[in-house]
Structures are given as C-alpha cells and as structure tokens.
Design an enzyme around this catalytic site. Structure first.
Site: not given
Ligand code: PGA
Length: 258
Positions: A170, A98, A12, A216, A10, A176, A100
C-alpha cells in the site's frame, strides 16, 4: 499451482450498527460465486461491530477480519484487544502495519513484529501492510523501505508460517487520495516483495506469498491491477464501504482468477 486471490475490505472508522449489518449482508449475498472461483472475500469492520457482523456472516463464505490487535493473550492493557479474543469472536484475519497506524499513530517495526507473532500463534492470518511515502518514492527509496519493513516486521517468522501471512503493498501516497499506483508500479513493487520474502524467509521453492495491492482501488482500476502477474488481490478502503463499489472489485478478482 495458481495462487488463490483475496479481496479484503478495510472499513476503517466508518459505518454504524445498522449500516455495518446491511453492508456485510449485501457483500455476502452479492459475492456468492467468489469461493468457487478461488477468491476469498474478507471484511474488516471496526471492533464494536465484529460480533454482529460475525452473526451476519454465519455460514457465509465471507471471512471476518479485524483492523488491529495487541500483542498479548490477556493482561492489564486498558482498551486493547487480544488475538485470542479476535479468534473467539470469529475473526480469521487481522490487518497489521497499516500506514495509518505506522505514520498516524507512530507504530514501529518491532511492535508490528510482536503483533505478527502473537497473531500467528493465535491462529490468525495476518494481512501485513508495507509501503513507501511519496517522499521516499521520489528519493528512489521504495525498495529499501519495503525491504526494511519486511525484514523487521516479519523477523523470526518461519517458512511454514508464511502460508498465514498475506502481504499488502500500500503505497502511502495512494491511500485515500484517489491516486492509484499504475499497474506497472504495482507489479514492480509486488515482484520485489515476493523475491525478498522468498530470499529472506523461505527457500525459493516452498514460499509463494499472496500479495495484495491497496491504495485507491476502485471498480474502474481493479481489473488492470489484478491482471498483473504478481498482484493476487486487493485491500480496499473507501470503495469497500458500499456494496455497489466493493462487489465489482470482487468480480474483477473472479474474472482475473479465470
Ligand atoms: P483506500 O484505502 O482504498 O481508501 O485508498 C486503502 C487502505 O487503506 O487499505
């Protein structure tokens, strides 16, 4: 039957015209052995690069995914992108739910559910994200939150459609932050999700959803996570932005698949 594995990146709101092209090509080149090992590699660039990444991936084993979708085929929805447009440009996958978007943009379960149905109807495979916040985990609410997100987000999905639904667990506190769920925490959540989906959406026998871990994931923790029996792959954010960190995660999935 062994489940296949998926490693999805992803991107982003990162990359530019040039780096998107370079990254897609490097991932495609560096993961040629994935398909034969039963590992599907997916990359989800920002909308503006979908067309050019689709061109880079022409005849590649790497599949294209989008990070978002609007739940209508067409219409007066300024700024939105439909599932049929995503199909048209070569997407096979779309990320829905997601954190976010759930937490940052206040997307609710019923809207997420409409996106799931519109995407399945258009022939996309949905990467359906669920996960608890740190506060919810500390209050021992992880399972009830996961249950609620599954029941509401996948409401009305028929057992035969579940082959086109990939769940991504997740935990919000791991995204992140560099703080990964332990393999045991991931396994326990994944086993719970699998059991809930089987019970609520299918008969025990015919439903065996793929469940990815996200939050992460890095080259140094990918193997331990993917060696858990209910972890079928990874949804990777930060570490998917460089071939040097994404390819080792794909190779960890290939090793785990053997
Ligand atoms: P990250 O993000 O690997 O940077 O923690 C994972 C995600 O948001 O799918």
């Amino acid at each position: 039957m062994t489940r296949k594995r998926i490693v999805a990146g992803n991107w982003k709101m990162f990359t530019n015209h040039k780096t998107a092209r370079e990254l897609a090509s490097a991932i495609s080149e560096g993961s040629r052995d994935a398909a034969a090992a039963g590992v599907e590699v997916v990359i989800c660039p920002p909308f503006p690069w979908l067309g050019l990444v689709a061109e880079c991936l022409y005849q590649s084993h790497v599949k294209l995914g989008a990070q978002n979708v609007y739940p209508a085929d067409e219409g007066a929805f300024t700024g939105e992108v439909s599932p049929t447009m995503l199909r048209d440009i070569g997407c096979r996958y779309v990320i829905i739910g997601h954190s976010e978007r759930r937490h940052g943009l206040d997307e609710r379960d019923d809207f997420i559910n409409r996106k799931v149905h519109a995407s399945l109807n258009a022939g996309l495979t949905v990467i359906f994200c669920v996960g608890e916040t740190l506060e919810e985990r500390e209050l021992d609410l992880t399972e009830s939150i996961l249950n609620q997100q599954i029941l509401r987000g996948l409401r009305g999905v028929q057992p035969h459609q579940l082959k086109d639904v990939v769940v991504a667990y997740e935990p919000v506190w791991a995204i992140g932050t560099g703080q990964t769920a332990s393999p045991e925490q991931a396994q326990s959540a994944h086993a719970f999700i699998r059991q809930r989906i089987r019970r609520h959406l299918g008969s025990e026998a015919d439903v065996d959803p793929l469940i990815l871990y996200g939050g992460s994931v890095k080259p140094d923790n990918a193997s331990a996570l993917m060696s858990q029996p209910d972890v079928d792959g990874a949804l990777v954010g930060g570490a998917s932005l460089k071939a040097e960190t994404f390819l080792p995660i794909i190779h960890a999935a290939i090793t785990a698949a053997r």
